[in-house]
Write a protein that holds these residues in place. Structure first.
Motif, short mmCIF file in Angstrom:
data_model
loop_
_atom_site.label_atom_id
_atom_site.label_comp_id
_atom_site.label_asym_id
_atom_site.label_seq_id
_atom_site.Cartn_x
_atom_site.Cartn_y
_atom_site.Cartn_z
N SER A 20 0.85 -1.18 0.00
CA SER A 20 0.00 0.00 0.00
C SER A 20 0.89 1.24 0.00
O SER A 20 2.10 1.16 0.22
CB SER A 20 -0.90 0.00 1.24
OG SER A 20 -0.11 0.18 2.41
N LYS A 21 0.28 2.39 -0.22
CA LYS A 21 1.03 3.65 -0.20
C LYS A 21 1.68 3.87 1.16
O LYS A 21 2.84 4.29 1.25
CB LYS A 21 0.08 4.81 -0.54
CG LYS A 21 0.77 6.15 -0.77
CD LYS A 21 -0.24 7.22 -1.10
CE LYS A 21 0.41 8.55 -1.45
NZ LYS A 21 1.04 8.55 -2.77
N GLU A 22 0.95 3.55 2.22
CA GLU A 22 1.46 3.74 3.58
C GLU A 22 2.64 2.81 3.85
O GLU A 22 3.64 3.20 4.47
CB GLU A 22 0.35 3.51 4.61
CG GLU A 22 -0.76 4.55 4.57
CD GLU A 22 -1.69 4.40 3.39
OE1 GLU A 22 -1.73 3.29 2.78
OE2 GLU A 22 -2.37 5.38 3.04
N GLU A 23 2.55 1.55 3.40
CA GLU A 23 3.63 0.60 3.63
C GLU A 23 4.89 1.00 2.87
O GLU A 23 6.00 0.92 3.40
CB GLU A 23 3.18 -0.80 3.20
CG GLU A 23 2.17 -1.44 4.13
CD GLU A 23 1.63 -2.74 3.58
OE1 GLU A 23 1.38 -3.66 4.36
OE2 GLU A 23 1.43 -2.83 2.34
N ALA A 26 6.48 3.80 4.71
CA ALA A 26 7.06 3.35 5.98
C ALA A 26 8.38 2.62 5.77
O ALA A 26 9.34 2.81 6.53
CB ALA A 26 6.06 2.45 6.71
#
Length: 246
Positions: A20-23, A26
């Protein structure tokens, strides 16, 4: 006799994880802060890997025209820097790249990558030919380094919106770096460009699950702890290869 699978066998059997974009953000943050990678170092690794993938997908012997000409279109963010590094390595590999980088960032790192290309005598276009036929006649391949996971597509303005319209019409192959420009990390991607080749970096992004072209992954540099933490289930890279075709 039945036996319990080893950890390596279990990982090999698990499906490849799409970020995902968040992963993705991160993982990059951890590489920079916890593992002390430098931003310029990561971009160099990724750009070189992209150039190697392009050479594998479009070897010099397969180029229809006498000169292996490549148009590298760079956006204003990190993906654009990866495109600059890719262009430099393509030049080293004896291709003939030309760069279109319409909005040059004032950031010193972006300027460094730009100077490195200029010192390699790679030409920069001051404008993108509006006639699609000019692109088709002048180049064998387009490298799309416009918008990556870090790009906010809702704020993508001219000239990039017009560039995407042009690239959707070209007949020559397009190779996209990390994700095709105009695609959302998650969601409908029918309005983006349709590349023949995609080079995913670190791990493939969620949008790549629907990609049907030739797909390379360059993520062998990721520390094993990060691979386990995010359950990436990356494929095995052959020999000393830095890339694997998915």
């Amino acid at each position: 006799m039945n036996h319990s699978p080893t950890e390596a066998e279990a990982e090999a059997a698990a499906p490849l994880h799409y970020l995902s974009k968040e992963e993705a953000a991160a993982i990059e943050t951890e590489l920079l802060s916890d593992y002390r990678f430098g931003k310029q170092q990561l971009i160099e690794i990724c750009g070189q890997a992209c150039a190697i993938a392009i050479v594998k997908a479009f070897p010099l012997t397969s180029m229809a025209k006498r000169q292996p000409t490549v148009l590298v279109v760079c956006g204003p963010d990190q993906n654009g820097c990866i495109g600059l590094v890719c262009a430099r390595h393509l030049r080293i590999f004896e291709y003939e790249p030309t760069i279109f980088y319409p909005k040059r960032s004032p950031h010193s790192m972006h300027q460094d990558f730009t100077v490195q290309c200029e010192k390699m005598d790679i030409p920069f276009l001051s404008y993108l030919p509006t006639e699609v036929q000019l692109i088709n006649d002048a180049y064998n391949l387009v490298v799309d380094a416009i918008a990556g996971p870090e790009t906010d597509l809702t704020n993508l303005r001219e000239p990039y919106t017009g560039i995407l319209v042009t690239l959707k019409q070209v007949k020559i192959p397009i190779a996209s770096l990390d994700m095709p420009s105009g695609w959302q990390m998650e969601g409908d991607n029918t309005s983006g460009i349709n590349p023949e080749v995609l080079v995913s970096l670190m791990a493939p992004k969620k949008c790549a699950a629907s990609f049907s072209g030739k797909h390379f992954l360059a993520g062998r540099f990721l520390p094993f702890d990060i691979q386990r933490k995010y359950e990436l289930n990356l494929p095995e890279y052959p020999g000393t290869e830095f890339l694997v075709e998915l």
